[in-house]
Structures are given as C-alpha cells and as structure tokens.
Design a protein around this motif. Structure first.
Motif, PDB file in Angstrom:
ATOM      1  N   GLY A 136      92.230  30.271  83.670  1.00 14.13           N
ATOM      2  CA  GLY A 136      92.223  30.008  82.303  1.00 14.13           C
ATOM      3  C   GLY A 136      91.552  28.678  81.659  1.00 14.13           C
ATOM      4  O   GLY A 136      90.902  28.043  82.353  1.00 14.13           O
ATOM      5  N   ASP A 137      92.269  28.006  80.819  1.00 15.95           N
ATOM      6  CA  ASP A 137      91.800  26.889  80.384  1.00 15.95           C
ATOM      7  C   ASP A 137      91.844  25.729  81.320  1.00 15.95           C
ATOM      8  O   ASP A 137      91.051  24.715  81.278  1.00 15.95           O
ATOM      9  N   ARG A 138      92.967  25.632  82.107  1.00 16.64           N
ATOM     10  CA  ARG A 138      92.847  24.702  83.271  1.00 16.64           C
ATOM     11  C   ARG A 138      91.705  24.619  84.181  1.00 16.64           C
ATOM     12  O   ARG A 138      91.201  23.745  84.547  1.00 16.64           O
ATOM     13  N   LEU A 139      91.396  25.881  84.403  1.00 14.47           N
ATOM     14  CA  LEU A 139      90.130  25.924  85.291  1.00 14.47           C
ATOM     15  C   LEU A 139      88.887  25.503  84.502  1.00 14.47           C
ATOM     16  O   LEU A 139      88.045  25.049  85.322  1.00 14.47           O
ATOM     17  N   ASN A 140      88.719  26.008  83.349  1.00 14.56           N
ATOM     18  CA  ASN A 140      87.579  25.739  82.684  1.00 14.56           C
ATOM     19  C   ASN A 140      87.629  24.205  82.367  1.00 14.56           C
ATOM     20  O   ASN A 140      86.554  23.425  82.263  1.00 14.56           O
ATOM     21  N   ASP A 141      88.788  23.653  81.945  1.00 11.65           N
ATOM     22  CA  ASP A 141      88.842  22.169  81.950  1.00 11.65           C
ATOM     23  C   ASP A 141      88.274  21.464  83.291  1.00 11.65           C
ATOM     24  O   ASP A 141      87.719  20.289  83.293  1.00 11.65           O
ATOM     25  N   ARG A 142      88.593  21.854  84.343  1.00 14.48           N
ATOM     26  CA  ARG A 142      88.491  21.539  85.647  1.00 14.48           C
ATOM     27  C   ARG A 142      87.186  21.410  86.090  1.00 14.48           C
ATOM     28  O   ARG A 142      86.451  20.478  86.423  1.00 14.48           O
TER      29      ARG A 142
END
Length: 117
Positions: A56-62
C-alpha cells in the motif's frame, strides 16, 4: 596515477549537473516529477527478485524514496567516468565534453528503462 580525486570530483559534478538540469526543466516547463524512476526501480527489483516488506502507501512511499537514486547513480557514474577520462589525459573541446556527458546521462537514465521494457 591517483584516480580518487578526479573520480570523486567528476562524480560530484555529474550528480550536481544532472539534478540541476532535471529540476530546472521541471520549473521552466511547469511539469511534475517523472514516474520513470519508479517504473525503472520496479522493473529492476522484479528482475533481481527483490521484494519490499511493505504494501500500500508504505510501499509507494518507499519506492518514491528509492527511485530517484537511479538518477543519482547515473549522474555519479557518468561524472566518475568523465573524471577518470580527464585524469587519463582526455582533453576534448567543451562541446565534445557536453555531448559525451549528455549521451552518458541519457544512456544511464533511460537505458535501463528501455532495455527492460
């Protein structure tokens, strides 16, 4: 011959130049950041069978944090190569240096994306 200093100076100059040109282009043309680095990073991790621990968002931010490093690596690489070439005695005209630096930056930044289609 000691290559450390020319490599480091060239790498710093290459990275700085690539960042200045990229961000100036964004400012002058009022364009948003490219999604190409993210696409390149995703293809690279897929080819190398690397998985990120997030979703999700954590993957996209990473991915958004890691992807620009592909451009940094290209700038460092072409700068280091040109620094080493200069240390080895290569003294072309300013025009030829710009052409080689531009070609190297284009190959370094677009080459992986094009070859991994």
């Amino acid at each position: 011959m000691n290559l450390t200093s020319p490599l480091l100076r060239g790498a710093a100059a290459g990275m700085t130049a690539l960042n200045i040109v990229s961000y100036a282009d964004m400012a002058v043309r009022a364009r948003s950041a490219s999604a190409t680095p993210e696409a390149t990073l995703l293809k690279l991790t897929e080819r190398l069978h690397i998985r990120f621990p997030d979703t999700g968002d954590r993957l996209n931010d990473r991915i958004a944090g890691l992807a620009p490093m592909t451009g940094i690596a290209a700038g460092l690489g072409i700068g280091a190569v040109l620094g080493a070439a200069r240390a080895a005695g290569w003294r072309p005209s300013l025009r030829h240096r710009y052409v080689v630096a531009t070609a190297g930056a284009l190959i370094g930044t677009n080459g992986p994306m094009m070859s991994w289609g």
